[in-house]
Scaffold this motif. Structure first.
Motif: not given
Length: 404
Positions: A263-270, A296-315
């Motif tokens: 596990t790591v302290d922090c994770a980022v979804d890019a 899964g890989v972030t330690r308990a009590g940690g945080a995840v930053g999610i700057p990766g793009l997610y959309v409401t519609g993906d044809p």
């Protein structure tokens, strides 16, 4: 009046550089323009001669046909330029100023803007909170992959560089201030990166590399970057990152080989919604894989930053749920581990001035780290194609040959 050329989306897999209208201080009808925005008067705007404008992974989602972007949409939201004209209500921005343009369009007047949440301005997009240049469902503001671009609410939105000569000497770095550097920094900050942190960053594209650069700037002890593309992993290693190839083995096992624990302290979804699977599923699109992995890989009590793009519609999604933006998340795991999550557009103005100072005073080398590569505007289609094939580069378009 001068003419204009711009990069235009012409359907899945196609962009073309075409002659378009020179910007005016009125929002006109066109592809993607919300009807409620047509005729909007812009006396608070400035017209820029574009010095640098970048190709972004978010643009690539549209060009791949993975959004509902209409044909004819002028692309580009990463803009650096010189002010050549201002509207009658512009008070502080002057002709000749060299400026960075946050990709978020914000009015500076609404509740969210006053709270620093410029990524979800309430007044510039009739469709939903938040807007950007040249992007689907963002109100119809013309993109900046062009010779000239219009910036509304100029006094609020523009970041002026304090010294023109110093800025031009570092223009490749400063061109990253419009989006990817603040976005990567936002991902690292919201993940809680600090001195001595161990950090997992999913994705070695430009935003992932910007997040890794930011993690080091914030004092991280170990930055682990994961991807499928060997060239991109090599680019991450070039400035001190540890790397893992997620096609080779489970990320947690590879993290344990590096850190001695899985596990790591922090994770980022890019990465975002076009994620692929890990291990034997590496060639298959699995849009929830990265989100589930970072939980899964972030330690308990940690945080995840999610700057990766997610959309409401993906044809182009592989299943009906994903076409509606619905993913199969292991949210129970995230809840059980008391993880914190931050999503959404980066509020660029929260960070861009500080990052500008870090660039100007040699505290970071973001252009080197993301392998910034300058090409003429007329080669935009070539840049999009190479980027789509996984090139370990951040392409900067140079419409007027000012970068060299």
């Amino acid at each position: 009046m001068a003419g204009n050329k711009a990069v235009i989306y012409r359907g899945a897999g196609r962009v073309e550089v075409e002659t378009t209208e020179y910007p005016t201080f009125e929002l006109k009808d066109g592809p993607g323009v919300n009807p409620h925005n047509v005729g909007r008067q812009l006396p608070h705007a400035a017209i820029l001669k574009v010095v640098a404008t970048n190709i972004c992974g978010s643009d690539q989602h549209m060009v791949r046909g993975r959004t509902t972007a209409p044909e004819g949409l002028p692309l580009g939201h990463e803009i650096t330029g010189e002010v050549v004209e201002t509207g009658r209500d512009v008070e502080f921005t002057k002709t000749g100023d060299l400026v960075s343009v946050p990709f978020n369009i914000a009015c500076g007047r609404c509740r969210n803007c006053k709270e620093g949440k410029t990524g979800i301005c309430l007044n510039v997009n009739p469709d939903r909170p938040g807007s950007a240049y040249g992007y689907v469902d963002m109100g119809g503001w013309a993109g900046g992959q062009a010779e000239y671009a219009l910036v509304p609410y100029a006094d609020w939105n523009l970041l002026r560089f304090p010294d023109r000569d110093m800025a031009m000497a570092k223009i490749r770095d400063l061109a990253m201030l419009s989006d990817i550097f603040p976005t990567g920094f936002h991902g690292a900050v919201t993940a809680g990166v600090g001195p001595g942190s161990t950090v997992y960053i999913a994705g070695a594209g430009p935003v992932g590399l910007a997040a890794a650069t930011s993690a080091f700037l914030l004092g991280a002890a170990v930055v682990i970057v994961a991807d499928l593309q060997k060239d991109r992993l090599e680019q991450a290693r070039s400035f001190g990152c540890e790397t893992i190839d997620v096609s080779a083995a489970d990320p947690a096992d590879q993290i344990e080989q590096i850190l001695g624990e899985p596990t790591v302290d922090c994770a980022v979804d890019a990465v975002g919604f076009e994620a692929r699977g890990h291990g034997s599923d590496a060639e298959v699109e699995r849009p929830a894989t990265v989100l589930n992995t970072v939980m899964g890989v972030t330690r308990a009590g940690g945080a995840v930053g999610i700057p990766g793009l997610y959309v409401t519609g993906d044809p182009g999604a592989s299943d009906e749920a994903a076409r509606q933006g619905s993913l199969s998340l292991d949210f129970g795991l995230g809840w059980a581990k008391s993880l914190s999550f931050t999503t959404g557009q980066c509020p660029v103005m929260r960070y861009n001035r500080q990052l500008m100072m870090a660039i100007l005073h040699d505290r970071t080398n973001i252009a080197r780290n993301v392998n910034a590569t300058v090409i003429p505007l007329d080669r935009a289609a070539e840049g999009y194609a190479e980027f789509d094939h996984g090139a370990a580069r951040k392409y900067i378009l140079d419409p007027h040959g000012m970068i060299g």
